[in-house]
Design an enzyme around this catalytic site. Structure first.
Site, mmCIF file in Angstrom:
data_model
loop_
_atom_site.group_PDB
_atom_site.id
_atom_site.type_symbol
_atom_site.label_atom_id
_atom_site.label_comp_id
_atom_site.label_asym_id
_atom_site.label_seq_id
_atom_site.Cartn_x
_atom_site.Cartn_y
_atom_site.Cartn_z
ATOM 1 N N GLY A 1 0.835 -1.203 0.000
ATOM 2 C CA GLY A 1 0.000 0.000 0.000
ATOM 3 C C GLY A 1 0.861 1.241 0.000
ATOM 4 C CG ASN A 2 -0.119 4.719 -1.504
ATOM 5 O OD1 ASN A 2 -0.836 5.534 -0.941
ATOM 6 N ND2 ASN A 2 -0.473 4.123 -2.644
ATOM 7 C CG HIS A 3 2.726 6.386 4.204
ATOM 8 N ND1 HIS A 3 2.384 5.693 5.335
ATOM 9 C CD2 HIS A 3 4.024 6.108 3.958
ATOM 10 C CE1 HIS A 3 3.436 5.014 5.762
ATOM 11 N NE2 HIS A 3 4.440 5.239 4.946
ATOM 12 C CB ALA B 1 -1.664 7.589 -3.949
#
Ligand code: CTP
Length: 403
Positions: A212-214, A280
């Site tokens: 995943g990402n932030h 994102a």
């Protein structure tokens, strides 16, 4: 949520018997989440007390240019009232005040405020039927509307004089409804459909793990709210996010992976006028998803990744009438890279975030952007809250999309 929520309403009260109804009007505005200030003509205080109105509005009520406080004279700046207000509502509006407004007379605080107000002005006439019918009153009403002021028509019914006819001030509930409808009908994105992607995507590795990402989703959710506040019908396709949103014009569609987001975006894209892709999205996903939890066996683990589909580029390929906006998060050569992306993905505009700017990017409450359109016009903005940034983005789109 009402369009009046969070709005600054200046209520001007003049000397008609219907003034007693303004207590309810103030309460209704407050209940809808508006900020209310009241100014009165001196004579209207015979019909309702400033104390009632200041208690209900939770703000001081003013009726004169000067006020005595102890030994000091305080000046009530009419220009400040006019600049403060998002909407100025004069209710009840008597024949006397309407005539003065129409002719530029300025002999009390309310009239001076009217002359200096820059916001939309609504007025709700209230008078006896013969006064309402008089040519002179008709002239005032027409003249005021030709100035762009908005009349909330009087209704018919029993009047304070005992006569029955037209001239009764609209009921407070109807005044509120009238103003809400009027504002809604004039919103620049009324009737437009907007697709927004937001948040991160999660790409499964096995049943319990993901890449995943932030991204928090804050920017995309703020854009969804800004679009809905301008009257658009919004489809908000969100990856996993803790953000909450409640708005009658927003349809939230939750997805997890880039593939899910791709499918959802394509499902809605044909029906929208504007698409803003702020998510994102993961650029890569595990090539194979393990059906069982991967056990810890070796000292290292290698995951083979495959590219995800580029949702933005795929929409750029099929777009017809849609205004397509992408985001670019860059670390170097920002403007050049963003311009290349506009061309490569066939965009109408791009919102550029530079990671070199403090306070920009993921998980913060602020952002600093530059908007570049397909003609390569560049518009840089200051560091602002994401709510304000979202409004800037929508305003720029409205300027380019028109009605
Ligand atoms: N985007 C998308 N689908 C993807 C990847 C990105 O829709 N699979 C969209 C994002 O929502 C954003 C823009 O593309 O609007 C950002 O693209 P970005 O990742 O910055 O650009 P890339 O095309 O991946 O180029 P690079 O990584 O080389 O900067």
């Amino acid at each position: 949520m009402s369009v009046l929520s969070g709005k600054k309403i200046l209520l001007g009260i003049t000397a008609g018997i219907a003034a007693y109804k303004t207590a309810s009007l103030v309460r209704l505005f407050i209940k809808l989440g508006a900020d209310v200030k009241v100014i009165m003509t001196p004579a209207s205080k015979d019909f309702i007390t400033p104390l009632t109105l200041s208690t209900l509005s939770k703000n001081p009520v003013h009726s004169t240019f000067y006020e005595k406080e102890d030994e000091n004279e305080l000046w009530n700046n009419h220009v400040d009232f006019g600049l403060w207000a998002d909407y100025f509502i004069i209710a009840p509006a008597t024949a006397n005040t309407l005539s003065k407004m129409a002719n530029g007379t300025c002999n009390n605080l309310l009239l001076a405020t009217y002359l200096s107000a820059k916001c939309p002005v609504y007025f709700a006439p209230a008078m006896d039927l013969d006064m309402y019918k008089h040519e002179s009153t008709k002239n005032s009403l027409e003249k005021l509307q030709s100035f762009g002021n908005i009349m909330i028509p009087a209704t018919s019914g029993e009047l304070a004089s005992g006569l029955v006819g037209e001239g009764r001030m609209a009921e407070p509930e109807d005044i509120v409804k009238f103003i809400e409808n009027d504002i809604l009908s004039k919103l620049p994105l009324k009737g437009k459909k907007v697709l927004i992607t937001a948040g991160p995507t999660y790409e499964a590795i096995d049943p319990v793990r993901f890449i995943g990402n932030h991204s928090s989703g804050k920017m995309g959710f703020a854009i969804a709210k800004a679009a809905a506040d301008l009257g658009a019908e919004v489809v908000l396709i969100s990856g996993p996010s803790h953000q909450q949103i409640q708005h009658s014009l927003i349809n939230r569609v939750d997805v997890v992976s880039a593939d899910d987001m791709y499918k959802a975006a394509h499902q809605y894209f044909n029906h929208v006028d504007i698409a803003i892709l702020s998510a994102a999205v993961a650029d890569y996903k595990p090539k194979n998803i393990a059906s069982q939890k991967i056990k810890k066996k070796d000292a290292t683990l290698t995951l083979e990744l495959a590219p995800t589909k580029d949702i933005l580029a795929s929409l750029g390929e099929i777009k017809t009438h849609q205004y397509l906006v992408g985001f670019a998060l860059e670390t170097n050569n920002e403007i050049e890279n963003a311009k290349t992306k506009i061309k490569r993905k066939n965009l109408d505009a791009i919102v550029l975030n530079s990671l070199q700017d403090k306070g920009a990017g993921f998980a913060t409450n602020t952002n600093k952007i530059t908007i570049i359109d397909k003609y390569f016009n560049e518009k840089p903005f200051e560091l602002k809250s994401k709510t304000e940034v979202a409004k800037d983005i929508l305003n720029e789109i409205v300027l380019r999309v028109g009605n």
